[in-house]
Scaffold this motif. Structure first.
Motif, PDB file in Angstrom:
ATOM      1  N   ALA A   1      27.227  14.553 -27.408  1.00 14.98           N
ATOM      2  CA  ALA A   1      26.339  13.393 -27.305  1.00 14.98           C
ATOM      3  C   ALA A   1      27.115  12.100 -27.092  1.00 14.98           C
ATOM      4  O   ALA A   1      26.523  11.045 -26.895  1.00 14.98           O
ATOM      5  CB  ALA A   1      25.478  13.285 -28.560  1.00 14.98           C
ATOM      6  N   ASP A   2      28.450  12.156 -27.140  1.00 12.87           N
ATOM      7  CA  ASP A   2      29.282  10.954 -27.030  1.00 12.87           C
ATOM      8  C   ASP A   2      29.602  10.677 -25.569  1.00 12.87           C
ATOM      9  O   ASP A   2      30.442  11.354 -24.966  1.00 12.87           O
ATOM     10  CB  ASP A   2      30.575  11.144 -27.834  1.00 12.87           C
ATOM     11  N   ILE A   3      28.944   9.691 -24.995  1.00 13.55           N
ATOM     12  CA  ILE A   3      29.224   9.302 -23.608  1.00 13.55           C
ATOM     13  C   ILE A   3      30.529   8.509 -23.615  1.00 13.55           C
ATOM     14  O   ILE A   3      30.631   7.472 -24.269  1.00 13.55           O
ATOM     15  CB  ILE A   3      28.074   8.456 -23.025  1.00 13.55           C
ATOM     16  N   THR A   4      31.537   9.017 -22.910  1.00 10.96           N
ATOM     17  CA  THR A   4      32.820   8.310 -22.873  1.00 10.96           C
ATOM     18  C   THR A   4      32.840   7.288 -21.747  1.00 10.96           C
ATOM     19  O   THR A   4      33.436   6.228 -21.890  1.00 10.96           O
ATOM     20  CB  THR A   4      33.988   9.291 -22.660  1.00 10.96           C
TER      21      THR A   4
ATOM     22  N   SER B   1      22.569   9.521 -23.917  1.00  6.23           N
ATOM     23  CA  SER B   1      22.452  10.898 -24.385  1.00  6.23           C
ATOM     24  C   SER B   1      21.285  10.903 -25.355  1.00  6.23           C
ATOM     25  O   SER B   1      21.118   9.971 -26.146  1.00  6.23           O
ATOM     26  CB  SER B   1      23.737  11.368 -25.067  1.00  6.23           C
TER      27      SER B   1
ATOM     28  N   ASP C   1      23.352   8.030 -27.815  1.00  9.07           N
ATOM     29  CA  ASP C   1      24.392   7.136 -27.295  1.00  9.07           C
ATOM     30  C   ASP C   1      23.845   6.451 -26.055  1.00  9.07           C
ATOM     31  O   ASP C   1      23.013   7.013 -25.340  1.00  9.07           O
ATOM     32  CB  ASP C   1      25.667   7.937 -26.962  1.00  9.07           C
TER      33      ASP C   1
ATOM     34  N   ARG D   1      19.055  13.425 -28.067  1.00  8.88           N
ATOM     35  CA  ARG D   1      19.135  14.673 -28.817  1.00  8.88           C
ATOM     36  C   ARG D   1      17.739  15.199 -29.115  1.00  8.88           C
ATOM     37  O   ARG D   1      16.844  14.441 -29.472  1.00  8.88           O
ATOM     38  CB  ARG D   1      19.897  14.434 -30.125  1.00  8.88           C
TER      39      ARG D   1
ATOM     40  N   ALA E   1      15.557  12.056 -28.595  1.00  5.61           N
ATOM     41  CA  ALA E   1      15.747  10.668 -29.039  1.00  5.61           C
ATOM     42  C   ALA E   1      17.183  10.217 -28.755  1.00  5.61           C
ATOM     43  O   ALA E   1      18.129  10.998 -28.871  1.00  5.61           O
ATOM     44  CB  ALA E   1      15.438  10.539 -30.527  1.00  5.61           C
TER      45      ALA E   1
ATOM     46  N   ASP F   1      32.853   5.834 -29.649  1.00  8.34           N
ATOM     47  CA  ASP F   1      32.560   4.421 -29.912  1.00  8.34           C
ATOM     48  C   ASP F   1      31.737   4.201 -31.161  1.00  8.34           C
ATOM     49  O   ASP F   1      31.643   3.077 -31.643  1.00  8.34           O
ATOM     50  CB  ASP F   1      31.829   3.806 -28.716  1.00  8.34           C
ATOM     51  N   ALA F   2      31.109   5.237 -31.689  1.00  4.73           N
ATOM     52  CA  ALA F   2      30.286   5.059 -32.881  1.00  4.73           C
ATOM     53  C   ALA F   2      30.302   6.355 -33.687  1.00  4.73           C
ATOM     54  O   ALA F   2      30.282   7.439 -33.107  1.00  4.73           O
ATOM     55  CB  ALA F   2      28.855   4.704 -32.490  1.00  4.73           C
ATOM     56  N   PRO F   3      30.344   6.241 -35.016  1.00  2.00           N
ATOM     57  CA  PRO F   3      30.503   7.433 -35.854  1.00  2.00           C
ATOM     58  C   PRO F   3      29.432   8.499 -35.665  1.00  2.00           C
ATOM     59  O   PRO F   3      29.717   9.691 -35.825  1.00  2.00           O
ATOM     60  CB  PRO F   3      30.442   6.872 -37.283  1.00  2.00           C
ATOM     61  N   ALA F   4      28.215   8.095 -35.288  1.00  2.00           N
ATOM     62  CA  ALA F   4      27.135   9.086 -35.166  1.00  2.00           C
ATOM     63  C   ALA F   4      27.372  10.066 -34.021  1.00  2.00           C
ATOM     64  O   ALA F   4      26.832  11.165 -34.013  1.00  2.00           O
ATOM     65  CB  ALA F   4      25.786   8.384 -34.978  1.00  2.00           C
ATOM     66  N   VAL F   5      28.154   9.679 -33.032  1.00  2.00           N
ATOM     67  CA  VAL F   5      28.381  10.571 -31.892  1.00  2.00           C
ATOM     68  C   VAL F   5      29.811  11.070 -31.802  1.00  2.00           C
ATOM     69  O   VAL F   5      30.106  12.038 -31.103  1.00  2.00           O
ATOM     70  CB  VAL F   5      27.971   9.910 -30.546  1.00  2.00           C
TER      71      VAL F   5
ATOM     72  N   LYS G   1      27.945  -0.223 -34.961  1.00  2.00           N
ATOM     73  CA  LYS G   1      28.282   0.576 -33.777  1.00  2.00           C
ATOM     74  C   LYS G   1      27.174   1.587 -33.459  1.00  2.00           C
ATOM     75  O   LYS G   1      26.778   1.741 -32.308  1.00  2.00           O
ATOM     76  CB  LYS G   1      29.618   1.309 -34.005  1.00  2.00           C
ATOM     77  N   ASN G   2      26.674   2.261 -34.477  1.00  2.00           N
ATOM     78  CA  ASN G   2      25.582   3.210 -34.255  1.00  2.00           C
ATOM     79  C   ASN G   2      24.333   2.489 -33.774  1.00  2.00           C
ATOM     80  O   ASN G   2      23.620   2.958 -32.888  1.00  2.00           O
ATOM     81  CB  ASN G   2      25.266   3.981 -35.544  1.00  2.00           C
TER      82      ASN G   2
END
Lengths: 284, 252
Positions: B41-44, B248, A128, B250, A125, B27-31, A148-149
């Protein structure tokens, strides 16, 4: 050697099992040792593309020879580099059930063991999402964690963000430096509402028929989707392009403040890119 | 607009140093965040460009785990539970018509596609119908290991972060916008008498624009984990134009 191979094949087919058991008297056992008992362990599951390791080293009996057969979910036989060893490994490239057969043979007899390896293709799932550079960062600069999320977990089809928020940010940035957002159009001829609606769907445009570039080298020759916003190269100054679209207006009559806002002064990367694959510079 | 003003005020209070985020880094707290760092999982950054080696090919780059210091790079690793997916839309409906997927197993990168996905949107599976290419992940400091099959080239490993920007000057300017919207005057307009640092004597005005002579690349010296995939343009559909984006995903 070839003759032995043929014998093993026949044994593997089970045709000599009867023969072996017919001669199962004490004298034969003494002379040839114990019949083998093939052991390959219980069935198990792996994720797709994992390496499956199978170990028959617990098989009993003297001088045992092994023959493995692995049939993939599609019905084809898996090519095994080590099919006559007591341990084999193969990569599970297909979803479904792999059937494994081990035939263990020695002079006293034959034993067969079977198992099933289930290969799972799991569900993934989105965590990003990114098309153009700096969208979530700049245009969700003021957003909270959920905003943002949420942006990252929305598909382009559903519009990654509400474009009204983007327009509000463009308006605020321009008002700050004395421009009138109501009449502002950027170098592409787009007003803020249009720019915002374009950016709100976060995808990178490409045109295979033209060399890719994020920004024009010549501001007086601008063809959208050809020499502007056509792919994104490693050396493209995406920050300057974004600043020009946000603050540059038509670029003809720039105030001193605008002049200082249409570029961040960093003209390129600190390391040189390679002309050959994989193009990015080695790690620091 | 009101929401924006409130948000700007909050941001102005929080201040400069809390926003070390750029192209898409943390860019977002989840990643990823400043405290937790950038995850696999954080695409820069995402790049899509015509090949420099062969103009009949197109190259896709997905960079993750940004802001990795050289001393931490040898330890940085891809995650077997995280897939990277390049989505290609050939008919401008913003739904992927083709995907290229990258997963990691036992120290190897495995790439599938481009191929039409059996499922579009936020969740999916490994799409095995197309070309499959596999190669070892390149270790820190090693010569790139390149896998090749069916005209496709693949690479995965640590690389220098190609993104460049003076992020701190940008943040100082935007914080000035936030202050302009949040102060008692609330004009929203630049004012050289607006003090960016009330704790220091005298007025320290916000910058209105970039100081070119002080330009610093905030990302100089840091590394990313990179996946680079080069494919024939002909494998990307028959349309001359396409749009693309990276995700990304998961394992659930």
């Amino acid at each position: 050697m070839k003759m032995f191979k043929n014998i093993y094949t026949i044994l593997a087919l089970g045709l000599l099992v009867t023969f072996a058991s017919c001669n199962d008297d004490d004298k034969m056992d003494d002379a040839m040792g114990m019949e083998p008992e093939a052991v390959i362990g219980a069935d198990f599951s792996v994720d797709i593309e994992e390496v499956v390791n199978l170990d028959a080293s617990s098989t009993t009996g003297e001088s045992v020879t092994y023959t493995w057969t692995v049939t993939s979910p599609s019905g084809a036989q898996v090519s095994l580099a080590n099919a006559t060893s007591d341990m084999i490994s193969f990569t599970a490239t297909q979803e479904g059930e792999y059937d494994v057969t081990l035939v263990a043979v020695n002079l006293a007899g034959t034993s067969t063991a079977q198992s099933t390896i289930t290969v799972i293709n799991p569900t993934y799932a989105t965590a990003d999402q990114m098309g153009r550079p700096a969208i979530n960062t700049v245009f969700n600069f003021f957003g909270d964690a959920d905003t943002k999320n949420g942006y990252n977990m929305t598909t382009p089809e559903d519009g990654n963000v509400p474009s009204a928020g983007f327009k509000g940010i463009l308006d605020a940035l321009q008002t700050y430096i004395g421009l009138d957002p109501a009449t502002y159009t950027n170098v592409l001829g787009l007003d803020n509402a249009t720019t915002a609606s374009v950016l709100a769907t976060d995808v990178l445009m490409s045109n295979k028929n033209f060399p890719s570039t994020y920004g024009p080298s010549n501001p007086s020759d601008i063809r959208l989707g050809e020499n502007v916003l056509n792919g994104r190269g490693l050396g493209d100054d995406v920050v300057d392009v974004t600043l020009i679209l946000a603050f540059g207006g038509d670029l003809q009559n720039l105030s001193a403040t605008q002049q200082g806002l249409i570029g961040d002064g960093v003209a390129g990367n600190d390391a040189e890119f390679s002309a050959t694959f994989p193009y990015l510079a080695p790690a620091n | 607009m009101k929401k924006l003003i409130i948000a700007c005020s909050v941001m102005a209070v929080v201040g400069v140093g809390s926003f070390l985020i750029a192209a898409d880094h943390i860019d977002a707290p989840a990643v990823g965040s400043l405290t937790t760092g950038s995850s696999a999982a954080d695409i820069t950054d995402y790049y899509a460009f015509e090949s420099k080696e062969n103009s009949e090919n197109y190259v896709f780059v997905v960079n993750v785990q940004g802001l990795t210091a050289p001393a931490a790079t040898a330890e940085a690793s891809f995650d077997e539970e995280v897939m990277y997916e390049i989505n290609i839309d050939n008919n401008a409906d913003n739904v992927e018509d083709l995907v290229i997927q990258a997963i990691f197993r036992n120290g190897n990168l495995v790439v599938f596609g481009p191929t039409a996905p059996t499922q579009t949107g936020l969740s999916g599976k490994v799409e095995t119908a197309g070309t499959r290419v596999s190669t070892a992940i390149t270790a820190y400091g090693d010569t790139p290991v390149v896998g090749t099959s069916g005209g496709i080239k693949i690479f995965a490993g640590p690389r220098e972060d190609p993104f460049f920007m003076d992020f701190f000057q940008f943040v100082s300017i935007v914080n000035g916008v936030g202050a302009a919207l949040g102060d008692e005057v609330n004009t929203g307009v630049y004012d050289s008498n607006r003090d960016s640092d009330p704790d220091t004597e005298g007025v320290q005005p916000y910058p209105a624009s970039f100081k070119g002579n002080e330009a610093t690349d905030t990302f100089a010296g840091s590394n990313v984990l990179s996946v680079v995939i080069e494919v024939p343009k002909s494998s990307l559909g028959t349309s001359a134009t396409f749009t693309s984006w990276a995700e990304s995903k998961r394992k659930q």
